[in-house]
Each structure stands twice: as C-alpha cells, then as structure tokens.
Design an enzyme around this catalytic site. Structure first.
Site, mmCIF file in Angstrom:
data_model
loop_
_atom_site.group_PDB
_atom_site.id
_atom_site.type_symbol
_atom_site.label_atom_id
_atom_site.label_comp_id
_atom_site.label_asym_id
_atom_site.label_seq_id
_atom_site.Cartn_x
_atom_site.Cartn_y
_atom_site.Cartn_z
ATOM 1 N N ASN A 8 0.779 -1.023 -0.037
ATOM 2 C CA ASN A 8 0.231 0.014 0.010
ATOM 3 C C ASN A 8 0.836 1.115 0.131
ATOM 4 O O ASN A 8 1.379 1.704 0.981
ATOM 5 C CB ASN A 8 -0.953 0.000 1.314
ATOM 6 C CG ASN A 8 -1.850 1.203 1.469
ATOM 7 O OD1 ASN A 8 -1.620 2.142 0.277
ATOM 8 N ND2 ASN A 8 -2.226 1.380 2.531
ATOM 9 N N TRP A 9 1.117 1.727 -1.029
ATOM 10 C CA TRP A 9 1.960 3.281 -1.429
ATOM 11 C C TRP A 9 1.321 4.269 -0.740
ATOM 12 O O TRP A 9 2.032 5.297 -0.607
ATOM 13 C CB TRP A 9 2.213 3.282 -2.731
ATOM 14 C CG TRP A 9 3.017 2.161 -3.589
ATOM 15 C CD1 TRP A 9 3.414 1.009 -2.817
ATOM 16 C CD2 TRP A 9 3.634 2.112 -4.692
ATOM 17 N NE1 TRP A 9 4.196 0.250 -3.838
ATOM 18 C CE2 TRP A 9 4.257 1.044 -4.846
ATOM 19 C CE3 TRP A 9 3.425 3.162 -5.886
ATOM 20 C CZ2 TRP A 9 4.886 0.603 -6.226
ATOM 21 C CZ3 TRP A 9 4.149 2.945 -7.053
ATOM 22 C CH2 TRP A 9 4.792 1.516 -7.379
ATOM 23 N N LYS A 10 0.093 4.179 -0.387
ATOM 24 C CA LYS A 10 -0.643 5.493 0.341
ATOM 25 C C LYS A 10 -0.535 6.569 -0.791
ATOM 26 O O LYS A 10 -0.228 6.415 -2.013
ATOM 27 C CB LYS A 10 -0.242 5.781 1.640
ATOM 28 C CG LYS A 10 0.046 4.352 2.519
ATOM 29 C CD LYS A 10 0.030 4.852 4.101
ATOM 30 C CE LYS A 10 0.223 3.468 4.738
ATOM 31 N NZ LYS A 10 0.033 3.629 6.334
ATOM 32 N N HIS A 96 -9.593 0.935 4.916
ATOM 33 C CA HIS A 96 -8.214 1.112 5.418
ATOM 34 C C HIS A 96 -8.581 2.274 6.512
ATOM 35 O O HIS A 96 -9.364 3.039 6.515
ATOM 36 C CB HIS A 96 -7.258 1.967 4.443
ATOM 37 C CG HIS A 96 -5.789 1.799 5.005
ATOM 38 N ND1 HIS A 96 -5.526 2.687 5.877
ATOM 39 C CD2 HIS A 96 -5.061 1.245 4.832
ATOM 40 C CE1 HIS A 96 -4.329 2.412 6.291
ATOM 41 N NE2 HIS A 96 -3.753 1.509 5.894
ATOM 42 N N GLU A 98 -7.019 4.770 7.869
ATOM 43 C CA GLU A 98 -6.677 6.164 7.412
ATOM 44 C C GLU A 98 -8.086 6.640 7.022
ATOM 45 O O GLU A 98 -8.180 7.816 6.989
ATOM 46 C CB GLU A 98 -5.467 6.163 6.671
ATOM 47 C CG GLU A 98 -4.227 5.863 7.682
ATOM 48 C CD GLU A 98 -2.957 5.302 6.883
ATOM 49 O OE1 GLU A 98 -3.102 5.573 5.495
ATOM 50 O OE2 GLU A 98 -2.204 5.115 7.394
ATOM 51 N N GLU A 166 -5.516 -5.184 10.499
ATOM 52 C CA GLU A 166 -4.543 -3.957 10.551
ATOM 53 C C GLU A 166 -4.788 -3.377 11.825
ATOM 54 O O GLU A 166 -5.706 -2.486 12.040
ATOM 55 C CB GLU A 166 -4.492 -2.987 9.383
ATOM 56 C CG GLU A 166 -4.081 -3.637 8.158
ATOM 57 C CD GLU A 166 -3.479 -2.524 7.216
ATOM 58 O OE1 GLU A 166 -2.609 -3.005 6.678
ATOM 59 O OE2 GLU A 166 -4.085 -1.717 6.883
ATOM 60 N N GLY A 172 2.446 2.126 10.800
ATOM 61 C CA GLY A 172 3.330 3.144 10.779
ATOM 62 C C GLY A 172 4.063 3.518 11.965
ATOM 63 O O GLY A 172 4.909 4.442 12.070
ATOM 64 N N SER A 210 3.141 -2.234 10.514
ATOM 65 C CA SER A 210 4.765 -2.043 10.524
ATOM 66 C C SER A 210 5.401 -3.493 10.332
ATOM 67 O O SER A 210 6.413 -4.087 11.042
ATOM 68 C CB SER A 210 4.928 -1.914 12.191
ATOM 69 O OG SER A 210 4.544 -0.389 12.417
ATOM 70 N N GLY A 231 2.746 -1.061 4.415
ATOM 71 C CA GLY A 231 2.653 0.272 4.054
ATOM 72 C C GLY A 231 4.158 0.822 3.648
ATOM 73 O O GLY A 231 4.622 0.848 2.700
ATOM 74 N N GLY A 232 4.623 1.328 4.912
ATOM 75 C CA GLY A 232 5.856 2.260 4.679
ATOM 76 C C GLY A 232 7.248 1.307 3.931
ATOM 77 O O GLY A 232 7.759 1.617 2.860
HETATM 78 C C1 PEP Z 1 -1.013 0.179 5.997
HETATM 79 O O1 PEP Z 1 -1.098 1.435 5.890
HETATM 80 O O2 PEP Z 1 -1.595 -0.563 5.686
HETATM 81 C C2 PEP Z 1 0.341 -0.344 6.691
HETATM 82 C C3 PEP Z 1 0.163 -1.748 6.846
HETATM 83 O O3 PEP Z 1 1.365 0.570 7.033
HETATM 84 P P1 PEP Z 1 2.618 0.312 7.756
HETATM 85 O O4 PEP Z 1 3.261 -1.117 6.939
HETATM 86 O O5 PEP Z 1 3.483 1.523 7.324
HETATM 87 O O6 PEP Z 1 2.543 0.222 9.171
#
Ligand code: PEP
Length: 248
Positions: A8-10, A96, A98, A166, A172, A210, A231-232
C-alpha cells in the site's frame, strides 16, 4: 494457500518515483528466484494506468487504495470500482483505517464499497482493526468482529475477497502485536468467515501494521496469516522484496 504480499503505497510517489519502484519490482521478478507468494502493489490513483503498463506480464498484480460505492455520477473527485478495473486493477483496498479516520468511513460505507468492487469484478482487500483505545480496554476481538460482521459484502465467494487485519496502533508506528495476539484475531476472523460462507477457510487473511524484513518471517508463520499488507516498507523495492521472500 499461497500467501499474498500487497504493498500500500498510500499518498506517496510522483510519476518518476512510482514508475522507478514498479520497474525495480518487475526487474526483480524477471531476474529469477521469485518469491513463493503472490504479489500486488497499490499505488496512488494517478499512477495506476502507467503502472499497469509497467507490470504487464510480470505476475505482479495491481490494486487501488479506495473506490466509491456508486458506479458513476455526481461524485466530484471520486473514482468508481469500474474505472479501477478499466485501469487494470485486480484489487482495491476498502476500509483502510486512515480512510475510516479521516474520511469518516463507517462499516456500512465500507460494505457498500466492497459490494461495488465485486460488482465491477475487483477483489476488495477489506481492512479491519482495533484502535489503541479499544486495545487498551480489552476490546480488540469485539471491535474486529463488529467491523467484519457489518462490512463483509453479501453473497461473496472465497476467491472474491481478501481480509486484512490491521491494528490501527501498529500502522506506521514500528509496533506490532505479539504472535499470540495476531493468532487470536486471525482465528476469530477465520471462524467468522467460515460461519458466513462454506469455503471460508480459503479466504486470505492478511496481517498489516509495521511489517518489515526483520519481522516478516515471524508474522507470516502465524496460523491463519495468509500474507501481509505492507505500507511504509513497500516503498523500498529491496525491503518489499525481502518481505515477500520471507514468505514461509
Ligand atoms: C498500512 O497502512 O496498510 C500499513 C500496513 O502501513 P505500515 O506497514 O507502514 O504500518
């Protein structure tokens, strides 16, 4: 079941960066020694068509990060599931945390989006997860159950949906639940899916929050963890690839 590692590049990446990242993944896929898992990336909407071209023939699937629940009409700034399908997507993330937090998306809205994804022939990656406050009150299982019961679309088959657990507080932050905690939530999600459909055993349940190369093997080895939503770490081709290669 074959694990799915989805990035997920956001809201990250202008055209040059996004294409460079996609090309780096394609180059790794072509170089031999591919990971023993399915791969998908979910770039920002502006890059979907260009990245669909880049990924063609690589075996890496394309996903979007959100869709509107309606098929078309007066919804300025929104994108329908059919448009995403037309752009080359296989998956779309819905619910999601967010978007739940910053766009006020309720479980009912998420359910409508997941249904719209199905109607367009997309596989929704349906996200659920407790907040830190819910976790601190011991309400993790109840929160996830409530979200899933309302937001699962009606009449789906196992191959038409992916669920992603999640924990909001893990996204994050570099923090993750213990393996025992992840196993408990995934077992509950599996039980709910089996109550809902006959082949609920075959719905992929991803863990997200994470995930990085150093913890991927442990997380991906937990019972009922069928992959990861990343994500990140998905913004770095080497890290994303290392996570995928950790797939047991
Ligand atoms: C996400 O936002 O879907 C996610 C898993 O982010 P991160 O891996 O950065 O925690």
């Amino acid at each position: 079941m074959r694990k799915l590692i989805a990035g997920n590049w956001k809201m990250n990446g202008l055209k040059a960066e996004g294409l460079a990242l996609a090309r780096a993944l394609v180059a790794r896929a072509a170089a031999g020694d591919p990971p023993d898992c399915a791969l998908a990336v979910c770039p920002p909407a502006t890059l979907l068509i260009a990245i669909a071209d880049t990924l063609r023939g690589s075996g890496i699937a394309l996903g979007a990060q959100d869709c509107h629940a309606e098929t078309k009409g007066a919804h300025t700034g929104d994108i329908s599931a059919a448009m995403l399908k037309d752009a080359g997507c296989t998956y779309v993330i819905v619910g999601h945390s967010e978007r739940r937090a910053s766009h006020g998306e309720t479980d009912e809205v998420v359910q409508a989006k997941a249904s719209a994804a199905h109607a367009a022939g997309l596989v929704p990656i349906l996200c659920v997860g407790e907040t830190l406050a819910e976790r601190d009150k011991g309400q993790t299982l109840a929160a996830v159950k409530r979200q899933l019961e309302v937001s699962l679309p009606a009449g789906f088959k196992a191959q038409q949906i992916v669920v992603a657990y999640e924990p909001v507080w893990a996204i994050g932050t570099g923090r993750t639940p213990t393996a025992v905690e992840v196993a408990a939530v995934h077992a509950q999600i599996r039980a709910l899916l089996k109550e809902r459909i006959k082949d609920g055993t075959h719905v992929p349940i991803l863990y997200g929050g994470s995930v990085k190369p150093s913890n991927a093997l442990e997380l991906l080895s937990i019972a009922n963890v069928d992959g990861a939503l990343v994500g990140g770490a998905s913004l770095d081709a080497a890290d994303f690839w290392a996570i995928a290669q950790s797939s047991p």
